[in-house]
Design a protein around this motif. Structure first.
Motif, PDB file in Angstrom:
ATOM      1  N   GLY A  38       0.806  -1.211   0.000  1.00  0.00           N
ATOM      2  CA  GLY A  38       0.000   0.000   0.000  1.00  0.00           C
ATOM      3  C   GLY A  38       0.839   1.259   0.000  1.00  0.00           C
ATOM      4  N   ALA A  39       1.879   1.309   0.828  1.00  0.00           N
ATOM      5  CA  ALA A  39       2.746   2.482   0.878  1.00  0.00           C
ATOM      6  C   ALA A  39       3.511   2.653  -0.432  1.00  0.00           C
ATOM      7  N   SER A  40       3.980   1.536  -1.011  1.00  0.00           N
ATOM      8  CA  SER A  40       4.700   1.617  -2.286  1.00  0.00           C
ATOM      9  C   SER A  40       3.790   2.141  -3.387  1.00  0.00           C
ATOM     10  N   LEU A  41       2.545   1.684  -3.404  1.00  0.00           N
ATOM     11  CA  LEU A  41       1.598   2.167  -4.407  1.00  0.00           C
ATOM     12  C   LEU A  41       1.315   3.655  -4.226  1.00  0.00           C
ATOM     13  N   ALA A  42       1.174   4.098  -2.987  1.00  0.00           N
ATOM     14  CA  ALA A  42       0.925   5.515  -2.735  1.00  0.00           C
ATOM     15  C   ALA A  42       2.047   6.371  -3.304  1.00  0.00           C
ATOM     16  N   ALA A  44       4.085   5.554  -5.819  1.00  0.00           N
ATOM     17  CA  ALA A  44       4.046   5.473  -7.279  1.00  0.00           C
ATOM     18  C   ALA A  44       2.949   6.362  -7.858  1.00  0.00           C
ATOM     19  N   LEU A  45       1.795   6.428  -7.201  1.00  0.00           N
ATOM     20  CA  LEU A  45       0.672   7.213  -7.711  1.00  0.00           C
ATOM     21  C   LEU A  45       0.851   8.699  -7.446  1.00  0.00           C
ATOM     22  N   GLU A  46       1.411   9.050  -6.302  1.00  0.00           N
ATOM     23  CA  GLU A  46       1.553  10.457  -5.950  1.00  0.00           C
ATOM     24  C   GLU A  46       2.429  11.190  -6.946  1.00  0.00           C
ATOM     25  N   ARG A  47       3.378  10.486  -7.533  1.00  0.00           N
ATOM     26  CA  ARG A  47       4.257  11.095  -8.538  1.00  0.00           C
ATOM     27  C   ARG A  47       3.489  11.528  -9.778  1.00  0.00           C
ATOM     28  N   LEU A  48       2.274  10.983  -9.976  1.00  0.00           N
ATOM     29  CA  LEU A  48       1.499  11.276 -11.180  1.00  0.00           C
ATOM     30  C   LEU A  48       0.657  12.536 -11.047  1.00  0.00           C
ATOM     31  N   GLY A  49       0.711  13.185  -9.887  1.00  0.00           N
ATOM     32  CA  GLY A  49      -0.076  14.389  -9.679  1.00  0.00           C
ATOM     33  C   GLY A  49      -1.522  14.118  -9.362  1.00  0.00           C
ATOM     34  N   LEU A  50      -1.828  12.911  -8.922  1.00  0.00           N
ATOM     35  CA  LEU A  50      -3.197  12.530  -8.572  1.00  0.00           C
ATOM     36  C   LEU A  50      -3.520  12.929  -7.138  1.00  0.00           C
ATOM     37  N   HIS A  51      -4.805  13.010  -6.853  1.00  0.00           N
ATOM     38  CA  HIS A  51      -5.277  13.229  -5.486  1.00  0.00           C
ATOM     39  C   HIS A  51      -5.437  11.850  -4.850  1.00  0.00           C
ATOM     40  N   VAL A  52      -4.416  11.435  -4.087  1.00  0.00           N
ATOM     41  CA  VAL A  52      -4.341  10.084  -3.537  1.00  0.00           C
ATOM     42  C   VAL A  52      -4.512  10.137  -2.029  1.00  0.00           C
ATOM     43  N   GLY A  53      -5.280   9.211  -1.487  1.00  0.00           N
ATOM     44  CA  GLY A  53      -5.437   9.076  -0.047  1.00  0.00           C
ATOM     45  C   GLY A  53      -4.939   7.720   0.416  1.00  0.00           C
ATOM     46  N   ALA A  84      13.785   3.516  -8.639  1.00  0.00           N
ATOM     47  CA  ALA A  84      13.132   4.538  -9.452  1.00  0.00           C
ATOM     48  C   ALA A  84      12.162   5.376  -8.631  1.00  0.00           C
ATOM     49  N   LEU A  85      11.544   4.763  -7.622  1.00  0.00           N
ATOM     50  CA  LEU A  85      10.591   5.473  -6.761  1.00  0.00           C
ATOM     51  C   LEU A  85      11.281   6.230  -5.623  1.00  0.00           C
ATOM     52  N   GLY A  86      12.602   6.115  -5.512  1.00  0.00           N
ATOM     53  CA  GLY A  86      13.333   6.841  -4.484  1.00  0.00           C
ATOM     54  C   GLY A  86      13.279   6.219  -3.108  1.00  0.00           C
ATOM     55  N   VAL A  87      12.943   4.930  -3.035  1.00  0.00           N
ATOM     56  CA  VAL A  87      12.819   4.271  -1.735  1.00  0.00           C
ATOM     57  C   VAL A  87      14.127   3.612  -1.317  1.00  0.00           C
ATOM     58  N   ARG A 140      10.185   8.284   2.583  1.00  0.00           N
ATOM     59  CA  ARG A 140       9.777   8.670   1.224  1.00  0.00           C
ATOM     60  C   ARG A 140       8.349   9.215   1.216  1.00  0.00           C
ATOM     61  N   LEU A 141       7.453   8.628   2.003  1.00  0.00           N
ATOM     62  CA  LEU A 141       6.079   9.125   2.090  1.00  0.00           C
ATOM     63  C   LEU A 141       6.044  10.553   2.625  1.00  0.00           C
ATOM     64  N   ALA A 142       6.968  10.875   3.532  1.00  0.00           N
ATOM     65  CA  ALA A 142       7.012  12.224   4.103  1.00  0.00           C
ATOM     66  C   ALA A 142       7.315  13.276   3.042  1.00  0.00           C
ATOM     67  N   GLU A 143       7.880  12.870   1.915  1.00  0.00           N
ATOM     68  CA  GLU A 143       8.194  13.796   0.836  1.00  0.00           C
ATOM     69  C   GLU A 143       7.040  13.947  -0.154  1.00  0.00           C
ATOM     70  N   ALA A 144       6.018  13.121  -0.008  1.00  0.00           N
ATOM     71  CA  ALA A 144       4.892  13.124  -0.944  1.00  0.00           C
ATOM     72  C   ALA A 144       3.897  14.196  -0.514  1.00  0.00           C
TER      73      ALA A 144
END
Length: 430
Positions: A38-42, A44-53, A84-87, A140-144
């Motif tokens: 779940g955290a990895s997906l968050a 990956a998606l946040e990089r796309l400029g989406l509104h992710v929860g 690639a995701l910076g993790v 990494r999540l803290a940077e999203a």
């Protein structure tokens, strides 16, 4: 009428849940479960400029229980993607390279040795301690900045929804409220509440084994060899960590689990030594032990209207071959890739459309079925002590050691290249 998704996250403290008055905002994607996948997906998606929860049961400052002393074997494809995701760059503890894989079965003739150097690689993958990986994901999540984290929040079920939006009932310290999303992702583990609420059934098999997990120190330091010792009670594996310890996974028959759990350190080490042998020298000490039942649980479908299952919510497999997290990450990255492709063609593309979810199910079919089948077949065959199967098992080990096509099949799976692999998994990073 559903409310349109905002172009920016709701107001409030960065990264925290929106205020009560903002709960009618619509997430493009709402992920339930902040664990490994779940955290990895968050991210990956946040990089796309989406509104992710991201709905997380743990409070800020705490990691989910899955981030413990378990040892994760990251395939090469997984390392590529997480880099690639910076993790991977956020890992602070050293990781252990897997340069070769040694497979044998107690009481059977032969063994198989897979060498990364034979395939132009220095390693097949790396061993990462789950706790360290959790810390890296959290950093990494803290940077999203766009990600909205609904923390210390429990999923309760679904509320009346529209064709365009799912309404999700959640609860926190202030009581029950609603969240809304165009796509809900179940990343909440083996006993998924989201999967149950969707009415998706499962096929479950209990292997009758309990898996004890710990770290051990041997008289010989790890040299890059991952050992898989197979027995009638299941596998005992030693994985080369980066801290001069091995990660130990020791399977025992379920009826013996209580007695094994009651052993002191010396007794447990003696048991592991007797099963595993002396390939790592004498086992000198071990850390805290945890235990987990070995089961296979496969969801009968992975998609529903505006909902998708990933990771252990979609399939929980036997750890033999160490493919569980790697498979779940490929679930997440395939979903992110399909959403990115759709948004590239149309910036207003619907993340939860039936067409997109059907493409997801189709793309994941081969990898999912082959990995589940391989794991289950290997677990059943190697745990069967029938004397008639002994020649077959020995022949299998001989074939893997000597037949190039058999080795290539195992190596491709071990490195994470099975089926239609997401693009991030194939990127080679320095």
């Amino acid at each position: 009428m559903p409310v349109a998704a905002p172009s920016n996250p709701p107001s409030g403290a960065p990264g925290d849940s929106p205020a009560q008055g903002s709960t009618r905002d619509v997430h493009d994607v709402l992920i339930v479960g902040g664990g490994l996948v779940g955290a990895s997906l968050a991210i990956a998606l946040e990089r796309l400029g989406l509104h992710v929860g991201l709905v997380e049961a743990t409070p800020p400052g705490a990691l989910p229980p899955v981030f413990d002393e378990r040892n994760l074997s990251f395939a090469e494809a997984t390392i590529n993607a997480l880099t690639a995701l910076g993790v991977m760059q956020k890992l602070r503890a050293p990781t252990g390279a897997i340069a070769r894989i040694h497979i044998s079965r107690r009481g059977d003739f032969g063994r198989s040795l897979l060498e990364a150097s034979r395939y132009g690689r220095t390693e097949f993958g790396r061993v990462v301690v789950a706790r360290d990986f959790g810390d890296a994901l959290e950093a990494r999540l803290a940077e999203a900045a766009r990600l909205v984290r609904h923390r210390r929040v429990r999923f309760l079920g679904f509320a009346e929804s529209t064709d365009d939006v799912r309404a999700i009932r959640v609860a926190d310290a202030d009581g029950e409220r609603l969240l809304h999303a165009r796509l809900v992702v179940a990343a909440d583990g083996t006993r998924s509440g989201v999967r149950d609420a969707l009415g998706i059934g499962v096929d479950e098999h209990d292997y009758g084994q309990m898996l004890f997990v710990t770290r051990v120190r041997g008289s010989r330091a790890p040299d890059g060899t991952a050992y898989e010792r197979l027995t009638g009670d299941g596998p005992t594996a030693l994985l080369p960590r980066g801290d001069r310890h091995y990660g130990l996974i020791h399977a025992v028959a379920r009826e013996e689990a209580g007695d094994v759990a009651a052993l002191d350190e010396a007794g447990f080490l003696a048991r592991a030594q007797e099963v595993f042998g002396w390939r790592a020298g004498r086992l000198l000490s071990c850390g805290p032990r945890s235990s987990h039942p070995a089961i296979r649980l496969v969801a009968q479908r992975t998609v529903a209207p505006r909902a998708v299952l990933v990771g252990n919510a979609a399939q929980t497999i036997h750890p033999i071959g160490a493919q569980g997290f790697n498979l779940g990450l490929r679930d997440a990255l395939t979903l992110a890739e399909l959403i990115a492709d759709a948004r590239a063609q149309d910036s207003h593309a619907d993340c939860g459309s039936d067409a997109l979810l059907q493409r997801y199910a189709e793309r994941r079919r081969e990898d999912r079925e082959r990995t589940i089948g391989f794991s289950d077949g290997l677990a059943r065959l190697t745990a069967n002590d029938a004397s008639l199967l002994r020649p077959l098992r020995s022949l299998g080990l001989f074939a893997v050691d000597r037949v190039a096509s058999a080795q290539s099949f195992l190596v491709g799976g071990a490195m994470g290249y099975r089926g239609d692999v997401p693009a991030l998994c194939r990127e080679v990073r320095a």
